[in-house]
Design an enzyme around this catalytic site. Structure first.
Site, short mmCIF file in Angstrom:
data_model
loop_
_atom_site.label_atom_id
_atom_site.label_comp_id
_atom_site.label_asym_id
_atom_site.label_seq_id
_atom_site.Cartn_x
_atom_site.Cartn_y
_atom_site.Cartn_z
N ASP A 44 0.86 -1.17 0.02
CA ASP A 44 -0.04 0.05 0.04
C ASP A 44 0.88 1.39 -0.17
O ASP A 44 1.64 1.34 0.75
CB ASP A 44 -1.06 0.02 1.15
N HIS A 74 -3.77 4.29 6.41
CA HIS A 74 -2.70 3.69 5.81
C HIS A 74 -1.49 3.84 6.12
O HIS A 74 -1.28 4.98 7.09
CB HIS A 74 -2.79 4.55 4.17
#
Lengths: 573, 573
Positions: free
Chosen positions: A207, A381
């Site tokens: 990610d 994130h």
């Protein structure tokens, strides 16, 4: 073996039957519509099937989905769709994908299965696919692949990463993740991640969303403490807006309210839904008596009331907007109110958020945002130090940053090199680029697969039609021609004459005939197109191919043509 | 089972033969003299044998070591000393320990074995013990124990943590550690740590030094980048002082100098030593031609010269002090010089450092410290987020923070609870407190082992005598009586009449007779003591026991009596 133009990595030809392919149909060069595939011989495993929300640059478009052409051509190979978590950019494409291929099975973690089932039921598709729930102990076997899962922390319950053992090595995909050393609920499976790392990861996809953010992200629990601290001190009503999908956040807000002796009112359809689901699945454990309905509000003293609502992004029809501009039926802002945004602005929304901030302030509320109190929100994130930690645990031989715009992928690549991945083993790819795994080595494939954006409209527009049209008028400038086509994909019918909106191209008044003629040209071309079997991608091409020569000939100009497909299929089902 | 006064943990009686004991003889409630023991039946494994540097509160004392009485009483049980890394607070006690027990074997990592051998050779003790080098693949087996090792990052090469499998569960000790996601050299073995965690750690002991520091510590590489950035821009000579034992730092400074076309001169005995060792062991890889000697300095242009030196703590005899106050033979500060402190002040040294900063500034140098450029130094110890990460990887059932003062242990305990260790499973202990491991459960023992501080002088005072005496006169206030006893421990002889210094107790002028009498009383008592076999601890007690009643009787006062043993043994060997 020759070098190709995309960097120092050697490229080679794919040898069907013995090589393994890894490619993305969505998610590279963008944040959204994630779809990653691993292919070996006669098998394809798909990881995630997301949509992208197009924002202001694509007027009239509600969703962008990947072009599924390659999967349609190879539909017999598709053995499973694996979902990492329940966010729309990972599950929103499922109904579209199911319209073009027969998906044998979807594997998803518990919370995501719940959301997927609801989505498919709304579209009467729930019976057309087997949905199997997995957890960290599950594994999925096919002829060539073995798929395992490891729990991660993200801004939604039940988020997982995936590792796929192929005949040519192990591919690990983090899914959306962060490290939260004191998570509110669940945990990263550090031991499993490190174990996978010690058995040897050939290629890792990780990610990249926050690859430009230094340091370690804030723990979700710190946000809970901040909200609790605010609630302790507010004298009047406390109104808090947040992302409905972040159940951890919603749950912490509710707990803080109860801890500070406040009743809770929940406003906004998605927020009400999420509180309902959270209670059903056990993520929210607040006794019923702490909740109050709208009509009871007037009986609650101001300092005993907490309102949780949608609208943290300034969405004009959401609860907070209506509260701010005085059009909410039950709640009007008054001096003494404290309004907190437990969120951060998604790029593109800052203007509409700013408008609400001013309305709230004018009405006398104290407004708190992350820019005032940095602990009011945290991301889902990984930032740089977390990305490094992931790489240290997993120790991949090769690395392909995913889930991010090109600049994010590039920074993530540099981070990986800093941590010790060899520079020549790092791949910055685009959708459709393919990597070849061959005997635990990774090469760039000389040939990719077809990948493109498909613009879709027609789902989830309920209650937003007038706003969408207004936005379209406001936004479709810069030489754009939007061609709105309403079809019924079940019986391949055009439902009405195509509708063309243009801005910055020709003055509409002076060109009524031009536009009407263009609409007829599209209509004729589509009628022909729809005689046979077709796809969204093909409709899109037909729209473009029919109009481009016509505009060029009549105006000596080439506007950007954006076909918008209003698929009325589900509305009539 | 009853609760004892030290918190909520249940305490119980030790059952010899079946229980396993874990206790510290040093390192709890203090930073220094680390010594942790694991005992089962007839076996004791010792982890580390350090000294503590006493600072200003103990005049005339060069070292503080643990009282080894318990180990002397149980000397036949001691099977091995395991060293985690080569810092003095982990190896400095070895020569003292070897004077009182026969140590069968010392296990230490490579860099530490080098330092230990040198230390023992200086004291002619090298042949009296087997020194075995270990690494991350080694394991040590005894009748009851299996000891394994995992590499960690600290501010010295070759640092390890230790895990000891006992009949009652696994005990893990981190040693001094930090997490550095982009280490300069070596790496934390994340995979092994997580694997040990997944097999089940009963009790973990973890470094508490920086438990009060939030966030993640800075990577050593960022310090290297900072130093390189400075060197790129300095116009004149660049002088940098750092801790000699941090070979990573010294190596990075040297690399930055070479990268910026500078020659390097090294000043200060310990810095010269460390560069020499670093080159021998391959930690420093700078070709010889980049080094210059003192006499060559005048031939080097100012902007082509980097001087690396000792004295970052303001030590009065170190190279930087002499450079700053103009007494260094080869280097005097001049305008245009840049002096960087790649270090942070150890508490207690700030005044002497400040003096040097002013001298340097007066002489025209630009002075850079960590308070100006925060990347000029980083710690070797884990701060809170790293402590959490360690706990997430290791997942201990029980936790005992170590290596820290009481307040540090307490904060570390809270951190462990935040990460998920049960509050009742966390032990804040003192030296001598014992924990009982019984069938993978941990209890507080009703009985501890004897633990105390022993003050020692007599080693490594070369070149510092006058300063030491001056310090003693300045510092020995607050009602202290220092009793300085010179003995030769080889033949149990008192070398001269005991010497008593007092401050804040009685006016020396008015009490010459009192002090002289006291010295005679101590002398007589020690003569008797030294007729038989004795220990430092016993000498210390004799000094106190002989003087306390005398002072009380003659002055109605009880000063703190600090016996200082000048052991001349090695000097004459």
């Amino acid at each position: 073996m020759k070098k190709n133009k995309k960097g120092g990595n050697p490229s080679t030809d794919y040898i069907a039957g013995s090589d393994t392919l890894v490619y993305a149909l969505g998610g590279l060069g963008e944040v959204g519509k994630n779809m990653y595939c691993v292919e070996h011989d006669d098998e394809i495993i798909i990881v995630d099937a997301g949509v992208k929300f197009p924002g202001e640059s694509l007027p009239g478009v509600n969703y962008v989905i990947p072009d599924f052409e390659y999967l349609v051509k190879n539909k017999n190979k598709v053995k499973a769709l694996i979902i990492t978590h329940g966010h729309e950019d990972h599950i929103g494409g499922i109904p579209f994908l199911m319209q073009v291929i027969d998906l044998p099975v979807i594997y998803a973690p518990k919370f995501a299965t719940f959301l997927i089932r609801r989505k498919l039921e709304e579209r009467k598709l729930a019976n057309q696919v087997k949905i199997v729930e997995y957890d960290g102990n599950s594994s999925v076997k096919t002829k060539h692949f073995r798929v395992g899962f490891f729990s991660v922390i993200h801004s939604i319950p039940d988020a997982y990463g995936v590792y796929i053992t192929t005949p040519n090595g192990t591919v690990l995909m983090t899914g959306d993740f962060k490290f939260d050393l004191t998570p509110y609920e669940g945990n990263t499976d550090y031991q499993k991640l490190a174990f996978i790392g010690s058995t040897g990861v050939t290629l890792a996809l990780s990610d990249s969303t926050n690859s430009a953010i230094s340091d370690f992200s804030l723990s979700e629990k710190k946000v809970g403490q901040q909200i609790n601290d605010i609630m302790k001190n507010v004298k009047g009503r406390f109104i808090v807006a947040s992302f409905a999908s972040n159940l951890f956040r919603v749950s912490q807000i509710l707990e803080a309210a109860v801890a500070n002796g406040k009743k809770v009112a929940v406003f906004g359809r998605s927020m009400e839904n999420v509180v309902d689901i959270g209670q059903q699945l056990g993520h929210i454990n607040i006794p019923k008596e702490h909740f109050v309905k709208a009509h009871q509000l007037k009986h609650i003293p101001d300092d005993k009331l907490c309102i949780v609502c949608t609208g943290s992004q300034g969405e004009p029809m959401a609860a907070l907007s209506r509260i701010a501009n005085g059009t909410h039926r039950q709640v009007k802002i008054m001096p003494g109110d404290t309004v907190a945004f437990s969120s951060s602005p998604i790029p593109g929304n800052s203007e509409s958020i700013n408008k609400i901030l001013n309305s709230l302030s004018r009405a006398g509320a104290t407004v708190l945002t992350k820019s005032v109190l940095s602990n009011l929100h945290t991301t889902g994130h990984a930032s740089q130090e977390e990305q490094k930690l992931l790489l240290q645990l997993v120790k991949p031989e090769y690395f392909m940053p995913n889930h991010g715009e090109n600049k994010m992928l590039k920074i993530h690549a540099k981070t990986a090199i800093d941590v010790g991945v060899k520079p020549e083993n790092v791949f910055i790819n685009k959708n459709g680029d393919a990597l070849i795994l061959r005997d635990r080595k990774v090469y760039r494939s000389n040939q990719g697969v077809h990948a493109d954006d498909i613009y879709v409209d027609g789902y989830d527009t309920s209650g937003l039609d007038s706003a969408v049209i207004k936005d379209r008028e406001l936004l479709s400038d810069n030489g754009l021609v939007s061609v709105i086509v309403s079809i019924d994909s079940r019986n391949n019918k055009i439902l009405c004459r195509p509708n063309i909106l243009s801005r910055g191209f020709v003055y509409v008044k002076e060109s009524k005939k031009l536009i009407r003629d263009a609409e007829m040209i599209v209509f004729e071309a589509l009628k022909k197109e729809l005689e046979g079997k077709t796809t969204f991608a093909s409709i899109k091409n037909t729209v473009r191919d029919s109009l481009e020569p016509y505009f060029l000939e009549t105006t000596q100009n080439s506007p950007v043509i954006i076909p918008v497909i209003l698929n009325k299929h589900s509305d009539q089902a």
